[in-house]
Design a protein around this motif. Sequence first.
Motif, mmCIF file in Angstrom:
data_model
loop_
_atom_site.group_PDB
_atom_site.id
_atom_site.type_symbol
_atom_site.label_atom_id
_atom_site.label_comp_id
_atom_site.label_asym_id
_atom_site.label_seq_id
_atom_site.Cartn_x
_atom_site.Cartn_y
_atom_site.Cartn_z
ATOM 1 N N MET A 1 5.897 -63.138 -24.724
ATOM 2 C CA MET A 1 5.126 -61.858 -25.384
ATOM 3 C C MET A 1 4.003 -61.181 -24.006
ATOM 4 S SD MET A 1 3.555 -62.501 -29.442
ATOM 5 C CE MET A 1 2.476 -63.571 -28.893
ATOM 6 N N LEU A 2 4.379 -60.651 -23.804
ATOM 7 C CA LEU A 2 3.129 -59.363 -22.817
ATOM 8 C C LEU A 2 1.800 -60.089 -23.069
ATOM 9 C CD1 LEU A 2 4.820 -56.815 -21.968
ATOM 10 C CD2 LEU A 2 5.617 -58.990 -21.046
ATOM 11 N N GLU A 3 0.859 -60.017 -22.092
ATOM 12 C CA GLU A 3 -0.566 -60.483 -22.473
ATOM 13 C C GLU A 3 -1.629 -58.593 -22.746
ATOM 14 O OE1 GLU A 3 -4.502 -61.285 -19.486
ATOM 15 O OE2 GLU A 3 -3.083 -63.100 -20.037
ATOM 16 N N GLY A 4 -2.628 -59.118 -23.836
ATOM 17 C CA GLY A 4 -2.418 -57.550 -24.677
ATOM 18 C C GLY A 4 -1.410 -57.015 -25.577
ATOM 19 N N ASP A 5 -0.020 -56.456 -25.503
ATOM 20 C CA ASP A 5 0.560 -57.193 -26.694
ATOM 21 C C ASP A 5 0.989 -57.605 -26.562
ATOM 22 O OD1 ASP A 5 2.332 -55.598 -27.599
ATOM 23 O OD2 ASP A 5 3.504 -54.682 -25.698
ATOM 24 N N SER A 6 1.072 -57.469 -28.606
ATOM 25 C CA SER A 6 1.902 -58.689 -29.799
ATOM 26 C C SER A 6 3.150 -58.787 -30.096
ATOM 27 C CB SER A 6 0.578 -58.633 -30.811
ATOM 28 O OG SER A 6 0.862 -57.178 -31.732
ATOM 29 N N THR B 1 3.794 -52.635 -21.388
ATOM 30 C CA THR B 1 3.841 -53.408 -22.605
ATOM 31 C C THR B 1 5.231 -53.660 -23.397
ATOM 32 O OG1 THR B 1 4.487 -50.889 -24.315
ATOM 33 C CG2 THR B 1 2.193 -51.766 -23.530
ATOM 34 N N ALA B 2 5.647 -54.305 -24.286
ATOM 35 C CA ALA B 2 7.594 -54.726 -24.022
ATOM 36 C C ALA B 2 8.196 -53.278 -24.282
ATOM 37 C CB ALA B 2 7.086 -55.173 -25.753
ATOM 38 N N ARG B 3 7.641 -52.431 -24.922
ATOM 39 C CA ARG B 3 8.254 -51.273 -24.665
ATOM 40 C C ARG B 3 8.748 -50.898 -23.322
ATOM 41 N NH1 ARG B 3 5.402 -47.020 -28.437
ATOM 42 N NH2 ARG B 3 4.054 -47.822 -27.088
#
Length: 234
Positions: A193-198, A100-102
Amino acid sequence: MNTARHRSALLALAGTALAVSLTACQSGSGTESSAAASPAATVASSSTGAAATAAQGTDTPGAAGSANAASSTGAKGSAGSTGSAGGSGEQAAASTPVCTARDVRVTAARQDGPPYTHIVLTAKNTTGHSCRLTGFPHVQFLESHKEDVPAVAKSKPAAPVVLAAGAPAYALVKLSDGGVDEDNEPVSAFSVMLEGDSTVIAVTAPGSEGIAVDPAKALTGYWTPELRNGADDF
């Protein structure tokens, strides 16, 4: 008197004939017994030879064939285990949580020299555990152009991209064709943005003056563990 002698002679002759007959019968019986015993002796001899041959083990063609068959079966089993290992690896990747983005830090750098038609995005895993980076970066360069940059299908890796703690992945992004007559716009920062994460990740454009982007020519590659010649040339 003559009659008595004649009878005696006949009796003597009859006795002799009987003795000869008995002797012949005994001789014939012995011959039949010997003939009957001969096949049995032959069978016994063959059995003994077979036992001796079996005791020799792999020296016989039959034993050698069995050994070869066992060897062939073992080799096939070993080859099959490779497929199992590959299947286990894919299952392990599938069970790894998606990044995820985190979990990652995304940065951008120029590729090659002027006119700087490409940049390279780097997503580094900043956690203490592995995560799986899927798909491609969803890039938007301009506020006036709210569409994701199209992805190049040939850059998609064959295997899942699993990032160990601290490991990076890369994505090549095309900005323009490098022509002076292109409709380029200056970009100092853009969103990813990463796939699956908004979650929107703000990325600073490389260079003191930023980058020049033609939205009509922009393309992005998939995330890969390394940049590959050919698949990432677009």
